[in-house]
Design an enzyme around this catalytic site. Structure first.
Site, short mmCIF file in Angstrom:
data_model
loop_
_atom_site.label_atom_id
_atom_site.label_comp_id
_atom_site.label_asym_id
_atom_site.label_seq_id
_atom_site.Cartn_x
_atom_site.Cartn_y
_atom_site.Cartn_z
N ARG A 1 2.44 33.88 -24.45
CA ARG A 1 4.52 33.78 -24.49
C ARG A 1 4.57 32.66 -24.20
O ARG A 1 5.43 32.19 -23.72
CB ARG A 1 4.67 35.30 -23.90
N GLN B 1 6.50 31.95 -29.48
CA GLN B 1 8.05 33.21 -29.86
C GLN B 1 8.16 34.13 -30.79
O GLN B 1 8.57 34.96 -31.06
CB GLN B 1 9.26 32.49 -29.27
N ASP C 1 5.80 37.12 -31.44
CA ASP C 1 6.12 37.94 -30.29
C ASP C 1 6.22 39.00 -31.23
O ASP C 1 7.18 39.83 -30.70
CB ASP C 1 6.73 37.18 -29.15
N SER D 1 7.33 41.89 -28.25
CA SER D 1 8.75 41.66 -27.80
C SER D 1 9.43 42.31 -29.38
O SER D 1 10.38 42.79 -29.14
CB SER D 1 9.37 40.53 -28.15
N TYR E 1 4.79 39.12 -16.32
CA TYR E 1 3.75 40.87 -16.02
C TYR E 1 4.06 41.23 -14.96
O TYR E 1 3.35 40.35 -14.01
CB TYR E 1 2.78 40.60 -17.15
#
Ligand code: NAD
Length: 369
Positions: free
Chosen positions: A107, A112, A115, A118, A214
């Site tokens: 990430r 991005q 991803d 997400s 995380y």
């Protein structure tokens, strides 16, 4: 659907040739003709398609039978669940396939657009609220009517990562009163910025997140403190949405059986962590559980219930990743690339990802393979 027609156009522009299995796009509202117009070849000969592909792009991990139909050295890209079910990738390893797992895409800013976690979490968080709203015997917004006032629904969201924040935003848009909870203190500001209340639990200053942002697995004592706070707030909630995950581990248990027993009749728990064991003690993946008028749902694939947008987002994610692998129509794998390398699970007969190699060593089923 792993590739939408708009992505096919992009891949064709990279001089790749794209083959699509006939009817694969129908649930995402894309016909074979849409794919042909975008420059793809469409075929229903699955065996031939797999046999000649340099790269197989999928949503979920193919079966062992499909892995063996691919040629040695071919690339597979998709949700391969390498940390949850590492042993299921052994057929790919034995076949000499190069596998890339979208769950492992780092990430970092450069990645991005790739991803996929997400993207899917966004869809799941949104849909969980709609599911909750349609399940409860009440309305969501505050209404002032001639027959009196209808109070707003109370929504409690556990885990304020991508899915949780999207759930909070969606519940707010429907007019719910929302509370959010997470062990990462950083998420407090995000929860509040969406108009929800953030519940803080005193964990005595312990480390709750790793360098990647995380959550880490917490001690039993820290978990108990969180669970006590959650049980207290679940009592007044109409909808509880749980999204807490710790990568590579069983989902943390946040709602105990006693906490469910303390909830109101007619309330609902939507547990989005069902695929990794669930955040609620009573959850059963993809089943409906009833307890004293409380309904517990643990749908494991909500993105599949919003196929057009889930496919569109995923397709853009994987196409951005593919653009790192395809140069002038040729497959070029550079494992030194800071996105390509960390996403790779197997390459040339080796498990190249350290965490997956460790998970395989720890897997009790590997000895039996
Ligand atoms: P995830 O799916 O791994 O977990 C969901 C949420 O559960 C997380 O917010 C986590 O903190 C929370 N959680 C874990 N254990 C918990 C517990 N015991 N009690 C309560 N909550 C618990 O997370 P995610 O949605 O993939 O996001 C993880 C992190 O990555 C976040 O910091 C997010 O902002 C960040 N992120 C960064 C990028 C980027 O920079 N490109 C993209 C997406 C997410």
């Amino acid at each position: 659907m792993a590739l939408m027609p708009e992505s096919v156009r992009k891949l064709v522009a990279l001089n790749a040739s794209v083959q699509i299995e006939s009817a694969a796009g129908l649930n995402a509202a894309r016909t074979d003709d849409d794919y042909r117009e975008a420059g793809a070849e469409v075929s229903s000969d699955r065996i031939a398609l797999l046999g000649k592909a340099d790269i197989l792009v999928v949503v979920n991990r193919p079966d062992a039978e499909d892995f063996v139909l691919l040629r040695n050295g071919a690339v597979v890209l998709g949700f391969l669940r390498p940390l949850d079910e590492p042993e299921a990738l052994l057929p790919a390893l034995n076949r000499g396939l190069t596998t890339f797992s979208v769950e492992l895409i780092p990430r970092i800013t450069r990645a991005q657009a790739m991803d996929a976690l997400s993207s899917m979490a966004t869809v799941a968080g949104y849909k969980a609220v709609l599911l909750g709203a349609s399940q409860i015997p009440r309305m969501f917004p505050l209404l002032m009517t001639a027959a009196g006032t209808v109070p707003p629904a109370r929504v409690f969201v556990l885990g304020a990562g991508v899915a949780g924040l999207q759930a909070i935003a969606t519940a707010r848009r429907l007019g719910g009163v929302v509370e959010g909870y997470d062990v990462r203190a950083a998420s407090g500001e995000q929860v509040r910025s969406l108009g929800a209340t953030f519940l803080e639990v005193d964990l005595g200053g312990i480390k709750t997140e790793d360098v990647g942002g995380y959550a880490v697995e917490l001690s039993d004592e820290a978990m108990d403190r969180g669970r006590a706070l959650i049980a207290e707030h679940a009592k007044t909630a109409d909808v509880v949405i749980t999204t807490a995950q710790v990568p590579g581990r069983r989902a943390p248990l946040l709602i105990t059986e006693a906490a469910v027993n303390g909830m109101k009749r007619g309330s609902v728990v939507i547990d989005l962590a069902g695929a990794t064991g669930g955040n609620c003690a009573l959850s059963r993946a993809d089943e409906t559980v009833e307890r004293n008028g409380v309904t517990i749902l643990a749908p494991t694939n909500l993105p599949a219930t919003v196929p057009v947008h889930a496919s569109q987002l995923y397709s853009r994610n994987v196409t951005a990743f593919l653009s790192l692998l395809i140069k002038d129509g040729e497959l070029q794998i550079d494992l030194n690339d800071d996105v390509v390398g960390p996403s790779c699970v197997t390459h040339q007969g080796q498990v190249v990802n350290k965490r997956v190699a460790e998970a395989l060593e720890a897997s009790p089923s590997v000895d039996r393979v």
